[in-house]
Design a protein around this motif. Structure first.
Motif, PDB file in Angstrom:
ATOM      1  N   GLU A 249       0.821  -1.212   0.000  1.00  0.00           N
ATOM      2  CA  GLU A 249       0.000   0.000   0.000  1.00  0.00           C
ATOM      3  C   GLU A 249       0.851   1.256   0.000  1.00  0.00           C
ATOM      4  N   SER A 250       1.957   1.254   0.723  1.00  0.00           N
ATOM      5  CA  SER A 250       2.803   2.446   0.763  1.00  0.00           C
ATOM      6  C   SER A 250       3.402   2.759  -0.603  1.00  0.00           C
ATOM      7  N   LYS A 251       3.620   1.737  -1.410  1.00  0.00           N
ATOM      8  CA  LYS A 251       4.171   1.944  -2.749  1.00  0.00           C
ATOM      9  C   LYS A 251       3.100   2.350  -3.755  1.00  0.00           C
ATOM     10  N   ILE A 252       1.892   1.817  -3.618  1.00  0.00           N
ATOM     11  CA  ILE A 252       0.854   2.020  -4.627  1.00  0.00           C
ATOM     12  C   ILE A 252      -0.012   3.243  -4.355  1.00  0.00           C
ATOM     13  N   ILE A 253      -0.212   3.609  -3.119  1.00  0.00           N
ATOM     14  CA  ILE A 253      -1.144   4.684  -2.761  1.00  0.00           C
ATOM     15  C   ILE A 253      -0.946   5.977  -3.563  1.00  0.00           C
ATOM     16  N   PRO A 254       0.289   6.432  -3.793  1.00  0.00           N
ATOM     17  CA  PRO A 254       0.411   7.688  -4.551  1.00  0.00           C
ATOM     18  C   PRO A 254      -0.188   7.616  -5.952  1.00  0.00           C
ATOM     19  N   TYR A 255      -0.365   6.420  -6.496  1.00  0.00           N
ATOM     20  CA  TYR A 255      -0.852   6.285  -7.866  1.00  0.00           C
ATOM     21  C   TYR A 255      -2.321   5.910  -7.953  1.00  0.00           C
ATOM     22  N   LEU A 256      -2.966   5.697  -6.825  1.00  0.00           N
ATOM     23  CA  LEU A 256      -4.363   5.311  -6.834  1.00  0.00           C
ATOM     24  C   LEU A 256      -5.243   6.456  -6.355  1.00  0.00           C
ATOM     25  N   PRO A 257      -6.443   6.585  -6.931  1.00  0.00           N
ATOM     26  CA  PRO A 257      -7.310   7.688  -6.566  1.00  0.00           C
ATOM     27  C   PRO A 257      -7.920   7.580  -5.173  1.00  0.00           C
ATOM     28  N   SER A 258      -8.142   6.368  -4.670  1.00  0.00           N
ATOM     29  CA  SER A 258      -8.759   6.258  -3.352  1.00  0.00           C
ATOM     30  C   SER A 258      -8.290   4.999  -2.636  1.00  0.00           C
ATOM     31  N   GLU A 259      -8.576   4.943  -1.342  1.00  0.00           N
ATOM     32  CA  GLU A 259      -8.148   3.819  -0.521  1.00  0.00           C
ATOM     33  C   GLU A 259      -8.838   2.525  -0.921  1.00  0.00           C
TER      34      GLU A 259
ATOM     35  N   LEU B 221     -12.476 -14.900  -8.431  1.00  0.00           N
ATOM     36  CA  LEU B 221     -11.395 -14.999  -7.442  1.00  0.00           C
ATOM     37  C   LEU B 221     -11.244 -13.690  -6.667  1.00  0.00           C
ATOM     38  N   LEU B 222     -11.365 -12.566  -7.377  1.00  0.00           N
ATOM     39  CA  LEU B 222     -11.273 -11.259  -6.708  1.00  0.00           C
ATOM     40  C   LEU B 222     -12.405 -11.081  -5.700  1.00  0.00           C
ATOM     41  N   ARG B 223     -13.610 -11.483  -6.096  1.00  0.00           N
ATOM     42  CA  ARG B 223     -14.747 -11.380  -5.165  1.00  0.00           C
ATOM     43  C   ARG B 223     -14.473 -12.170  -3.897  1.00  0.00           C
ATOM     44  N   GLU B 224     -13.974 -13.395  -4.075  1.00  0.00           N
ATOM     45  CA  GLU B 224     -13.665 -14.230  -2.912  1.00  0.00           C
ATOM     46  C   GLU B 224     -12.601 -13.574  -2.042  1.00  0.00           C
ATOM     47  N   LYS B 225     -11.552 -13.062  -2.681  1.00  0.00           N
ATOM     48  CA  LYS B 225     -10.479 -12.415  -1.918  1.00  0.00           C
ATOM     49  C   LYS B 225     -10.992 -11.171  -1.189  1.00  0.00           C
ATOM     50  N   MET B 226     -11.842 -10.407  -1.843  1.00  0.00           N
ATOM     51  CA  MET B 226     -12.359  -9.189  -1.228  1.00  0.00           C
ATOM     52  C   MET B 226     -13.302  -9.533  -0.062  1.00  0.00           C
ATOM     53  N   LYS B 227     -14.111 -10.588  -0.200  1.00  0.00           N
ATOM     54  CA  LYS B 227     -14.974 -11.037   0.893  1.00  0.00           C
ATOM     55  C   LYS B 227     -14.142 -11.518   2.053  1.00  0.00           C
ATOM     56  N   GLU B 228     -13.076 -12.273   1.735  1.00  0.00           N
ATOM     57  CA  GLU B 228     -12.150 -12.777   2.750  1.00  0.00           C
ATOM     58  C   GLU B 228     -11.564 -11.617   3.540  1.00  0.00           C
ATOM     59  N   GLY B 229     -11.139 -10.586   2.839  1.00  0.00           N
ATOM     60  CA  GLY B 229     -10.545  -9.414   3.475  1.00  0.00           C
ATOM     61  C   GLY B 229     -11.509  -8.735   4.428  1.00  0.00           C
ATOM     62  N   CYS B 230     -12.787  -8.671   4.035  1.00  0.00           N
ATOM     63  CA  CYS B 230     -13.796  -8.044   4.899  1.00  0.00           C
ATOM     64  C   CYS B 230     -14.060  -8.897   6.134  1.00  0.00           C
TER      65      CYS B 230
ATOM     66  N   ASP C  41      -7.036  -2.084  -1.723  1.00  0.00           N
ATOM     67  CA  ASP C  41      -7.439  -3.461  -1.444  1.00  0.00           C
ATOM     68  C   ASP C  41      -7.608  -4.245  -2.740  1.00  0.00           C
ATOM     69  N   LEU C  42      -8.177  -3.585  -3.719  1.00  0.00           N
ATOM     70  CA  LEU C  42      -8.368  -4.228  -5.014  1.00  0.00           C
ATOM     71  C   LEU C  42      -7.019  -4.545  -5.654  1.00  0.00           C
ATOM     72  N   MET C  43      -6.092  -3.587  -5.624  1.00  0.00           N
ATOM     73  CA  MET C  43      -4.760  -3.825  -6.188  1.00  0.00           C
ATOM     74  C   MET C  43      -4.058  -4.967  -5.459  1.00  0.00           C
ATOM     75  N   GLN C  44      -4.197  -5.006  -4.158  1.00  0.00           N
ATOM     76  CA  GLN C  44      -3.600  -6.091  -3.373  1.00  0.00           C
ATOM     77  C   GLN C  44      -4.160  -7.422  -3.845  1.00  0.00           C
ATOM     78  N   ALA C  45      -5.465  -7.485  -4.006  1.00  0.00           N
ATOM     79  CA  ALA C  45      -6.100  -8.731  -4.440  1.00  0.00           C
ATOM     80  C   ALA C  45      -5.657  -9.106  -5.852  1.00  0.00           C
ATOM     81  N   ILE C  46      -5.531  -8.131  -6.741  1.00  0.00           N
ATOM     82  CA  ILE C  46      -5.099  -8.408  -8.113  1.00  0.00           C
ATOM     83  C   ILE C  46      -3.674  -8.937  -8.128  1.00  0.00           C
ATOM     84  N   THR C  47      -2.793  -8.374  -7.311  1.00  0.00           N
ATOM     85  CA  THR C  47      -1.393  -8.822  -7.317  1.00  0.00           C
ATOM     86  C   THR C  47      -1.255 -10.263  -6.842  1.00  0.00           C
TER      87      THR C  47
END
Length: 174
Positions: A98-108, A162-171, A112-118
């Protein structure tokens, strides 16, 4: 989208036009490279190698309209080459990523989405990035990856699942 006249000038050897094209594409290229490489040093290496390869071979670009697609393909192939060369995967802690990607993303929400995609397999990561970050159509992605439309659709669908599952898991875990 790159200006076709600017691409034509760059193909004829105009260094300033090429530099302007790279300026327009650099943030998108960096983001895509970072998703694959997961660290700044390798991301910059892939980015620099991509610019070099594009500069050397721009004369071979067949259709100026596809400059951005052509450049993205060079970047992804360069990233794969470096990953294969290093034969390593770098797991990163969420805070570091997150510390590396945040400057390039419009919102918080997007971090989480980028983390799940990676964390996805390469085939899902690639089609999702091309579809939703580069706005390619399924047909363009199929041509880009040299595979059938059905395979692209399947990989997009599975990647989203897979992203949906990862995002649900995160929540649930928080």
């Amino acid at each position: 989208m790159a200006d076709i006249k600017k691409v034509q000038r760059a193909k004829k050897g105009n260094h300033k036009a090429f530099q302007e094209l790279m300026e327009e594409e650099k943030i998108k290229l960096y983001k895509i490279a970072y998703v694959y490489m997961k660290n700044e040093e390798d991301t910059l290496e892939v980015f620099q190698e991509t610019v070099y390869k594009a500069f050397i071979s721009i004369k071979n670009l067949k259709d100026e309209r596809y400059f951005s697609t052509w450049l993205t393909r060079i970047l992804i192939n360069t990233a794969f080459d470096l990953l294969n060369k290093k034969k390593r995967v770098i797991p990163m802690e969420r805070e570091v990523l997150e510390s590396k990607i945040i400057p390039y993303l419009p919102s918080e929400d997007h971090s989480d989405l980028m983390q799940a995609i990676t964390e996805l397999d390469e085939k899902y990561k690639t089609v999702l990035i091309l579809r939703f970050y580069k706005d390619f159509t399924v047909k363009q992605i199929a041509e880009f990856l040299d595979c059938p439309d059905g395979t692209v659709k399947t990989n997009i669908h599975r990647g989203i699942s897979l992203l949906r599952e990862k995002m649900k898991e995160g929540c649930v875990n928080e």
